[in-house]
Design a protein around this motif. Structure first.
Motif, PDB file in Angstrom:
ATOM      1  N   ASN A  72      53.166  33.498  45.229  1.00  0.00           N
ATOM      2  CA  ASN A  72      52.121  34.429  44.843  1.00  0.00           C
ATOM      3  C   ASN A  72      50.879  34.523  45.735  1.00  0.00           C
ATOM      4  N   LEU A  73      50.839  35.463  46.371  1.00  0.00           N
ATOM      5  CA  LEU A  73      49.788  35.617  47.496  1.00  0.00           C
ATOM      6  C   LEU A  73      48.434  36.086  46.831  1.00  0.00           C
ATOM      7  N   PHE A  74      48.419  36.543  45.445  1.00  0.00           N
ATOM      8  CA  PHE A  74      47.590  37.355  44.920  1.00  0.00           C
ATOM      9  C   PHE A  74      46.737  36.480  43.719  1.00  0.00           C
ATOM     10  N   LEU A  75      47.145  35.195  43.676  1.00  0.00           N
ATOM     11  CA  LEU A  75      46.658  34.432  42.447  1.00  0.00           C
ATOM     12  C   LEU A  75      45.204  34.520  42.545  1.00  0.00           C
ATOM     13  N   GLU A  76      44.416  34.593  43.174  1.00  0.00           N
ATOM     14  CA  GLU A  76      42.963  34.439  43.173  1.00  0.00           C
ATOM     15  C   GLU A  76      42.234  36.055  42.722  1.00  0.00           C
ATOM     16  N   PRO A  78      41.928  39.090  39.921  1.00  0.00           N
ATOM     17  CA  PRO A  78      42.095  39.319  38.442  1.00  0.00           C
ATOM     18  C   PRO A  78      43.517  39.971  38.099  1.00  0.00           C
ATOM     19  N   ASP A  79      44.021  40.926  39.054  1.00  0.00           N
ATOM     20  CA  ASP A  79      44.894  41.554  38.811  1.00  0.00           C
ATOM     21  C   ASP A  79      46.366  41.453  39.498  1.00  0.00           C
ATOM     22  N   TRP A  80      46.450  39.911  39.771  1.00  0.00           N
ATOM     23  CA  TRP A  80      47.297  39.434  40.430  1.00  0.00           C
ATOM     24  C   TRP A  80      49.117  39.877  39.889  1.00  0.00           C
ATOM     25  N   GLN A  81      49.059  40.092  38.819  1.00  0.00           N
ATOM     26  CA  GLN A  81      50.236  40.612  38.138  1.00  0.00           C
ATOM     27  C   GLN A  81      50.737  41.816  38.519  1.00  0.00           C
ATOM     28  N   ALA A  82      49.713  42.727  38.717  1.00  0.00           N
ATOM     29  CA  ALA A  82      50.073  43.966  39.223  1.00  0.00           C
ATOM     30  C   ALA A  82      50.173  44.103  40.810  1.00  0.00           C
ATOM     31  N   ARG A  83      49.562  43.344  41.491  1.00  0.00           N
ATOM     32  CA  ARG A  83      49.530  43.256  43.037  1.00  0.00           C
ATOM     33  C   ARG A  83      50.980  42.830  43.302  1.00  0.00           C
ATOM     34  N   TYR A  84      51.331  41.639  42.811  1.00  0.00           N
ATOM     35  CA  TYR A  84      52.600  40.933  42.761  1.00  0.00           C
ATOM     36  C   TYR A  84      53.806  41.883  42.491  1.00  0.00           C
ATOM     37  N   CYS A 118      52.998  33.274  34.874  1.00  0.00           N
ATOM     38  CA  CYS A 118      53.478  32.693  36.326  1.00  0.00           C
ATOM     39  C   CYS A 118      54.143  33.999  36.965  1.00  0.00           C
ATOM     40  N   HIS A 119      54.067  34.113  38.237  1.00  0.00           N
ATOM     41  CA  HIS A 119      55.015  35.137  39.139  1.00  0.00           C
ATOM     42  C   HIS A 119      56.234  34.899  39.136  1.00  0.00           C
ATOM     43  N   ARG A 120      56.769  33.915  38.724  1.00  0.00           N
ATOM     44  CA  ARG A 120      58.280  33.522  38.577  1.00  0.00           C
ATOM     45  C   ARG A 120      58.965  34.571  37.735  1.00  0.00           C
ATOM     46  N   GLN A 121      58.211  35.108  36.688  1.00  0.00           N
ATOM     47  CA  GLN A 121      58.769  35.983  35.553  1.00  0.00           C
ATOM     48  C   GLN A 121      59.043  37.149  36.226  1.00  0.00           C
ATOM     49  N   GLN A 122      57.858  37.457  37.150  1.00  0.00           N
ATOM     50  CA  GLN A 122      58.186  38.816  37.863  1.00  0.00           C
ATOM     51  C   GLN A 122      59.387  38.852  38.904  1.00  0.00           C
ATOM     52  N   VAL A 123      59.552  37.752  39.470  1.00  0.00           N
ATOM     53  CA  VAL A 123      60.650  37.460  40.260  1.00  0.00           C
ATOM     54  C   VAL A 123      61.996  37.439  39.664  1.00  0.00           C
ATOM     55  N   ALA A 124      62.073  36.919  38.560  1.00  0.00           N
ATOM     56  CA  ALA A 124      63.352  36.829  37.713  1.00  0.00           C
ATOM     57  C   ALA A 124      63.610  38.298  37.224  1.00  0.00           C
TER      58      ALA A 124
END
Length: 139
Positions: A72-76, A78-84, A118-124
């Motif tokens: 996850n490059l965007f963890l820092e 606030p909208d990291w989920q949308a960016r990822y 976690c971003h792993r949900q988005q990968v899955a």
């Protein structure tokens, strides 16, 4: 593709191994951006396979592969989920191509305990949509 996800946060090594073994996981795919900087030594990807997470997973008969490109490059932000999510939709085929040929069932591993955070949900979810993955989150 049978795909599990798990976070090691709040777990002992023994708890994580029990969940992996109970579900027949053959390979852990580490999706942390910096697996070499884990705060606790047992979770670190060491420089050699005889130390850290790779060593004790191997002793348990479970393979290990680190795919930092799925980190996850965007963890820092606030909208990291949308960016990822946008990153996956635009380059997901490139980011996930090294998953091809990995022995199944496999398990995406990250530090975050809860999959919803976690971003792993988005990968899955991406793999479910684009590769027909059957996904189960181990919590």
């Amino acid at each position: 593709m049978k795909l599990f996800t798990i976070g090691y946060g709040g777990r002992t090594k023994e708890e994580l191994l029990a969940l992996l073994k109970a579900n027949g996981v053959r390979m852990v795919v580490d999706v942390r951006l910096r697996p070499d900087r884990a705060s606790m030594g047992i979770w670190v990807k060491a420089k050699t396979v005889d130390k850290g997470i790779e060593q004790w997973l191997g002793e348990a008969g479970i393979g290990y592969r680190s795919l930092v490109e799925l980190g996850n490059l965007f963890l820092e932000f606030p909208d990291w989920q949308a960016r990822y999510g946008r990153l996956l939709e635009s380059a997901g085929d490139l980011l996930t191509e090294r998953l091809a040929g990995i022995p199944e069932p496999l398990c995406l591993l990250c530090a975050e305990e809860r999959v919803a955070e976690c971003h792993r949900q988005q990968v899955a979810e991406y793999l479910a949509r684009h590769a027909g993955a059957e996904v189960e989150h181990l919590e």
